[in-house]
Motif scaffolding. Structure first.
Motif, PDB file in Angstrom:
ATOM      1  N   PHE A  34     -14.716  36.952  38.378  1.00 35.47           N
ATOM      2  CA  PHE A  34     -15.724  37.197  37.484  1.00 35.47           C
ATOM      3  C   PHE A  34     -17.152  37.305  38.346  1.00 35.47           C
ATOM      4  O   PHE A  34     -17.412  36.639  39.131  1.00 35.47           O
ATOM      5  CB  PHE A  34     -15.997  36.155  36.444  1.00 35.47           C
ATOM      6  CG  PHE A  34     -16.945  36.646  35.131  1.00 35.47           C
ATOM      7  CD1 PHE A  34     -16.664  37.521  34.037  1.00 35.47           C
ATOM      8  CD2 PHE A  34     -18.116  35.876  35.104  1.00 35.47           C
ATOM      9  CE1 PHE A  34     -17.416  37.476  33.194  1.00 35.47           C
ATOM     10  CE2 PHE A  34     -18.871  36.165  34.237  1.00 35.47           C
ATOM     11  CZ  PHE A  34     -18.551  37.134  33.075  1.00 35.47           C
ATOM     12  N   ARG A  35     -18.105  38.118  37.883  1.00 37.47           N
ATOM     13  CA  ARG A  35     -19.464  38.287  38.476  1.00 37.47           C
ATOM     14  C   ARG A  35     -20.098  38.101  37.273  1.00 37.47           C
ATOM     15  O   ARG A  35     -20.372  38.441  36.258  1.00 37.47           O
ATOM     16  CB  ARG A  35     -19.595  39.870  39.006  1.00 37.47           C
ATOM     17  CG  ARG A  35     -21.045  39.990  39.367  1.00 37.47           C
ATOM     18  CD  ARG A  35     -21.076  41.532  39.907  1.00 37.47           C
ATOM     19  NE  ARG A  35     -22.575  41.824  39.977  1.00 37.47           N
ATOM     20  CZ  ARG A  35     -23.343  42.395  39.318  1.00 37.47           C
ATOM     21  NH1 ARG A  35     -22.622  42.776  38.037  1.00 37.47           N
ATOM     22  NH2 ARG A  35     -24.540  42.396  39.410  1.00 37.47           N
ATOM     23  N   ILE A  36     -21.407  37.040  37.555  1.00 35.28           N
ATOM     24  CA  ILE A  36     -22.182  36.620  36.767  1.00 35.28           C
ATOM     25  C   ILE A  36     -23.273  37.281  36.741  1.00 35.28           C
ATOM     26  O   ILE A  36     -23.954  37.447  38.053  1.00 35.28           O
ATOM     27  CB  ILE A  36     -22.363  34.904  36.799  1.00 35.28           C
ATOM     28  CG1 ILE A  36     -20.915  34.272  37.164  1.00 35.28           C
ATOM     29  CG2 ILE A  36     -23.429  34.334  36.176  1.00 35.28           C
ATOM     30  CD1 ILE A  36     -21.000  32.850  37.431  1.00 35.28           C
ATOM     31  N   ASP A  37     -23.927  37.628  35.832  1.00 33.67           N
ATOM     32  CA  ASP A  37     -25.288  38.414  35.439  1.00 33.67           C
ATOM     33  C   ASP A  37     -26.425  37.387  36.242  1.00 33.67           C
ATOM     34  O   ASP A  37     -26.623  36.491  35.683  1.00 33.67           O
ATOM     35  CB  ASP A  37     -25.351  39.047  34.248  1.00 33.67           C
ATOM     36  CG  ASP A  37     -24.636  40.232  33.741  1.00 33.67           C
ATOM     37  OD1 ASP A  37     -23.877  40.817  34.875  1.00 33.67           O
ATOM     38  OD2 ASP A  37     -24.317  40.490  32.887  1.00 33.67           O
ATOM     39  N   ASN A  38     -27.322  37.871  36.947  1.00 33.65           N
ATOM     40  CA  ASN A  38     -28.321  37.246  37.368  1.00 33.65           C
ATOM     41  C   ASN A  38     -29.667  38.055  36.680  1.00 33.65           C
ATOM     42  O   ASN A  38     -30.279  38.820  37.219  1.00 33.65           O
ATOM     43  CB  ASN A  38     -28.746  37.408  38.983  1.00 33.65           C
ATOM     44  CG  ASN A  38     -27.340  36.764  39.760  1.00 33.65           C
ATOM     45  OD1 ASN A  38     -26.979  35.801  39.277  1.00 33.65           O
ATOM     46  ND2 ASN A  38     -27.455  37.167  41.032  1.00 33.65           N
ATOM     47  N   LYS A  39     -29.993  37.351  35.385  1.00 33.94           N
ATOM     48  CA  LYS A  39     -30.893  37.885  34.731  1.00 33.94           C
ATOM     49  C   LYS A  39     -32.016  37.344  34.895  1.00 33.94           C
ATOM     50  O   LYS A  39     -32.225  36.122  35.495  1.00 33.94           O
ATOM     51  CB  LYS A  39     -30.890  37.244  33.254  1.00 33.94           C
ATOM     52  CG  LYS A  39     -29.306  37.849  32.776  1.00 33.94           C
ATOM     53  CD  LYS A  39     -29.355  38.471  31.312  1.00 33.94           C
ATOM     54  CE  LYS A  39     -28.012  38.996  30.836  1.00 33.94           C
ATOM     55  NZ  LYS A  39     -28.040  39.590  29.543  1.00 33.94           N
TER      56      LYS A  39
END
Length: 79
Positions: free
Chosen positions: A73-78
């Motif tokens: 999984f790639r976690i979004d960097n908001k």
């Protein structure tokens, strides 16, 4: 973060280096800050999700070999 599922350990980590064949060096967010060799899972490859150095990811490790792991999984960097 550490979760367990059927013989696997899931950690969060930071991608530090990418290699041309879909492999990455990932620094885990555990107490030792281990660097492992991560490879892309089939669903990430199939859906053409791009992973770059600096991205946060979830990595699944086996109990038997903790030097390699699968990026799931790639976690979004908001920002």
């Amino acid at each position: 973060m550490k979760e367990e599922k059927e013989g696997k350990i899931i950690y969060e980590g930071l991608v530090t280096e990418s290699f041309p064949n879909g492999m990455f060096h990932v620094r885990l967010d555990n107490e030792d800050q281990d660097i492992i060799l991560g490879y892309i899972s089939g669903k990430i490859r199939k859906n053409l999700i791009r992973i770059l150095p600096g991205d946060k990811v979830k990595v699944e490790l086996s109990f038997y070999d903790t030097s390699k792991g699968r990026i799931i999984f790639r976690i979004d960097n908001k920002k």
